[in-house]
Design an enzyme around this catalytic site. Sequence first.
Site, PDB file in Angstrom:
ATOM      1  N   GLY A 144      33.128  -8.656 -30.838  1.00  0.00           N
ATOM      2  CA  GLY A 144      33.429 -10.043 -30.473  1.00  0.00           C
ATOM      3  C   GLY A 144      32.667 -10.342 -29.189  1.00  0.00           C
ATOM      4  N   GLU A 149      32.714 -18.507 -29.880  1.00  0.00           N
ATOM      5  CA  GLU A 149      33.466 -17.966 -31.022  1.00  0.00           C
ATOM      6  C   GLU A 149      34.927 -18.407 -30.995  1.00  0.00           C
ATOM      7  OE1 GLU A 149      31.011 -14.034 -32.438  1.00  0.00           O
ATOM      8  OE2 GLU A 149      32.630 -13.736 -30.999  1.00  0.00           O
ATOM      9  N   ASP A 201      34.501  -4.983 -35.361  1.00  0.00           N
ATOM     10  CA  ASP A 201      33.190  -4.923 -36.007  1.00  0.00           C
ATOM     11  C   ASP A 201      33.182  -3.830 -37.070  1.00  0.00           C
ATOM     12  OD1 ASP A 201      32.349  -6.913 -34.354  1.00  0.00           O
ATOM     13  OD2 ASP A 201      31.075  -5.660 -33.080  1.00  0.00           O
ATOM     14  N   ASP A 235      25.191  -9.562 -25.593  1.00  0.00           N
ATOM     15  CA  ASP A 235      26.461  -9.512 -24.848  1.00  0.00           C
ATOM     16  C   ASP A 235      26.382  -8.492 -23.709  1.00  0.00           C
ATOM     17  OD1 ASP A 235      27.461 -11.329 -26.700  1.00  0.00           O
ATOM     18  OD2 ASP A 235      28.123  -9.725 -28.036  1.00  0.00           O
ATOM     19  N   GLY A 244      12.116  -9.888 -23.070  1.00  0.00           N
ATOM     20  CA  GLY A 244      12.774 -10.123 -21.787  1.00  0.00           C
ATOM     21  C   GLY A 244      13.476 -11.469 -21.755  1.00  0.00           C
ATOM     22  N   SER A 260      27.965   1.176 -27.576  1.00  0.00           N
ATOM     23  CA  SER A 260      26.624   1.479 -27.062  1.00  0.00           C
ATOM     24  C   SER A 260      26.464   1.107 -25.583  1.00  0.00           C
ATOM     25  CB  SER A 260      25.577   0.726 -27.892  1.00  0.00           C
ATOM     26  OG  SER A 260      25.657  -0.672 -27.660  1.00  0.00           O
ATOM     27  N   GLY A 279      14.800 -11.368 -26.595  1.00  0.00           N
ATOM     28  CA  GLY A 279      14.819 -10.045 -27.238  1.00  0.00           C
ATOM     29  C   GLY A 279      14.021  -9.060 -26.404  1.00  0.00           C
ATOM     30  N   ALA A 293      34.782 -10.273 -25.877  1.00  0.00           N
ATOM     31  CA  ALA A 293      35.238  -8.916 -25.532  1.00  0.00           C
ATOM     32  C   ALA A 293      34.055  -8.044 -25.132  1.00  0.00           C
ATOM     33  CB  ALA A 293      35.976  -8.309 -26.719  1.00  0.00           C
TER      34      ALA A 293
HETATM   35  O1  RIB Z   1      27.156 -10.383 -30.444  1.00  0.00           O
HETATM   36  C1  RIB Z   1      27.638  -9.361 -31.286  1.00  0.00           C
HETATM   37  C2  RIB Z   1      28.999  -9.701 -31.748  1.00  0.00           C
HETATM   38  O2  RIB Z   1      28.931 -10.837 -32.587  1.00  0.00           O
HETATM   39  C3  RIB Z   1      29.664  -8.634 -32.578  1.00  0.00           C
HETATM   40  O3  RIB Z   1      30.423  -7.759 -31.799  1.00  0.00           O
HETATM   41  C4  RIB Z   1      30.490  -9.426 -33.572  1.00  0.00           C
HETATM   42  O4  RIB Z   1      31.852  -9.226 -33.438  1.00  0.00           O
HETATM   43  C5  RIB Z   1      30.108 -10.877 -33.349  1.00  0.00           C
HETATM   44  O5  RIB Z   1      31.039 -11.523 -32.601  1.00  0.00           O
END
Ligand code: RIB
Length: 305
Positions: A38, A138, A12, A251, A224, A290, A221, A41
Site C-alpha cells: 500500500g 489510494e 501485496d 514509495d 533519476g 526490500s 525511474g 504504508a
Molecule cells: O507502489 C506500490 C504499491 O502499490 C504496492 O505496495 C501495492 O499495494 C500498491 O498500493
Amino acid sequence: MDIAVIGSNNVDLISYITRMPQEGETIEAPDFQLGCGGKGANQAVAASRLGSEVLMVTRVGNDLFADNTIANFKANGMSDKYILRTDATSGVAPIFVDQQSRNSIIIVKGANALLTSEDLQAAREDIARCKLIVLQLEINLETVYAAVDLGKELGIPVLLNPAPAAPELSLERVRSVEFIVPNETELSLLSGMPVDTLDDISNAAGVLLDSGIKNVIVTLGARGVLWVSEEGEKLIEGNAVDAVDTTGAGDAFIGCFSHYWVKNGDIAESLRLANYYAGDSVTRQGTQKSYATGEDFHQRFAHIF
Ligand code: RIB
C-alpha cells in the site's frame, strides 16, 4: 513527531511471472511473495526504518490481513492509535512482476476507501505535531483534499504523491501543497501535456507550478528525478543497479526523501539520497520487504554520506 502519513495500506500478493497470461489461459508462476504494502504504508515504513517518527492514519478491515498489517506497523516502530478497524475487507493488491522487473498491479481499496475527513479531525492534535504530511491517492479524494486543507490550516507542509494516476484529481484543490511527486504518466495526466522528452517534462511541470504548487519532483525511474521550482530546475541522476523487482520503489523514494527533508530541509540533498535508497530497494524482491533500515542504508552506502 516528524511525519504524518495519511493514506492506504494493502496486502501485496506478488507473483513473479515469465510472461503475462493470455485471456482464458492459466500459467504457472515460478515464485510468489506475500507482504505488507500500500503506497501510504510503504512510504511510512521507509521513513520509519530510516529513523523518522511516523504517525500513520489509515483504515484496515476486519479480517486476518488487518491483524498482520497492524502488527507490521508496530514492528516498524509506529503506533496503532490511528490504524482504524473497519467493517470491510482490508486493501489488497495482486501484483505481477515479469523477468524484466516490470510490474502490473490491481488494487482493491477495501477499507482504504472508508478513511474520512472525520478520521483526520480525530487525529488532528497529533497531526499538528508533525513537520510534514504525506499523501497519496489510494484513499477517497475528498479525504485527500481534507488533508491538504488541514495541512494549510495547521501550517504544515504537505507532500502529495498523485498515485495511482487519478484523472479526476483537481489541481485547484491541491494547489497549496509544498511538494507534488508524480511519475511521468501521472504528470502527463495532471498537466494534459506530453512527457516524451526532458523539455516536455519540464513544460508539463510548469503547468503544476502555475497552479501554485511550490515544488514539482518528477520521478523518472532509473534516470533519476527532475526537480522543478520557481528557482529553476535540477536533474538528479539515478544510479545504475541490477533491478529484480521495482514494485514500491517510488514509495521507498518518497519515504526516504521525506525523512531526510524533515531532518535537513535540503531538497536537492534529500533527493540525491532518496535516489540511492529507491535504487537499493529494487535489487531485492517485495515492496516493504526490500526497504533498508537506516543502519543498513548507511553501511551499504557509506561513500554517499
Ligand atoms: O507502489 C506500490 C504499491 O502499490 C504496492 O505496495 C501495492 O499495494 C500498491 O498500493
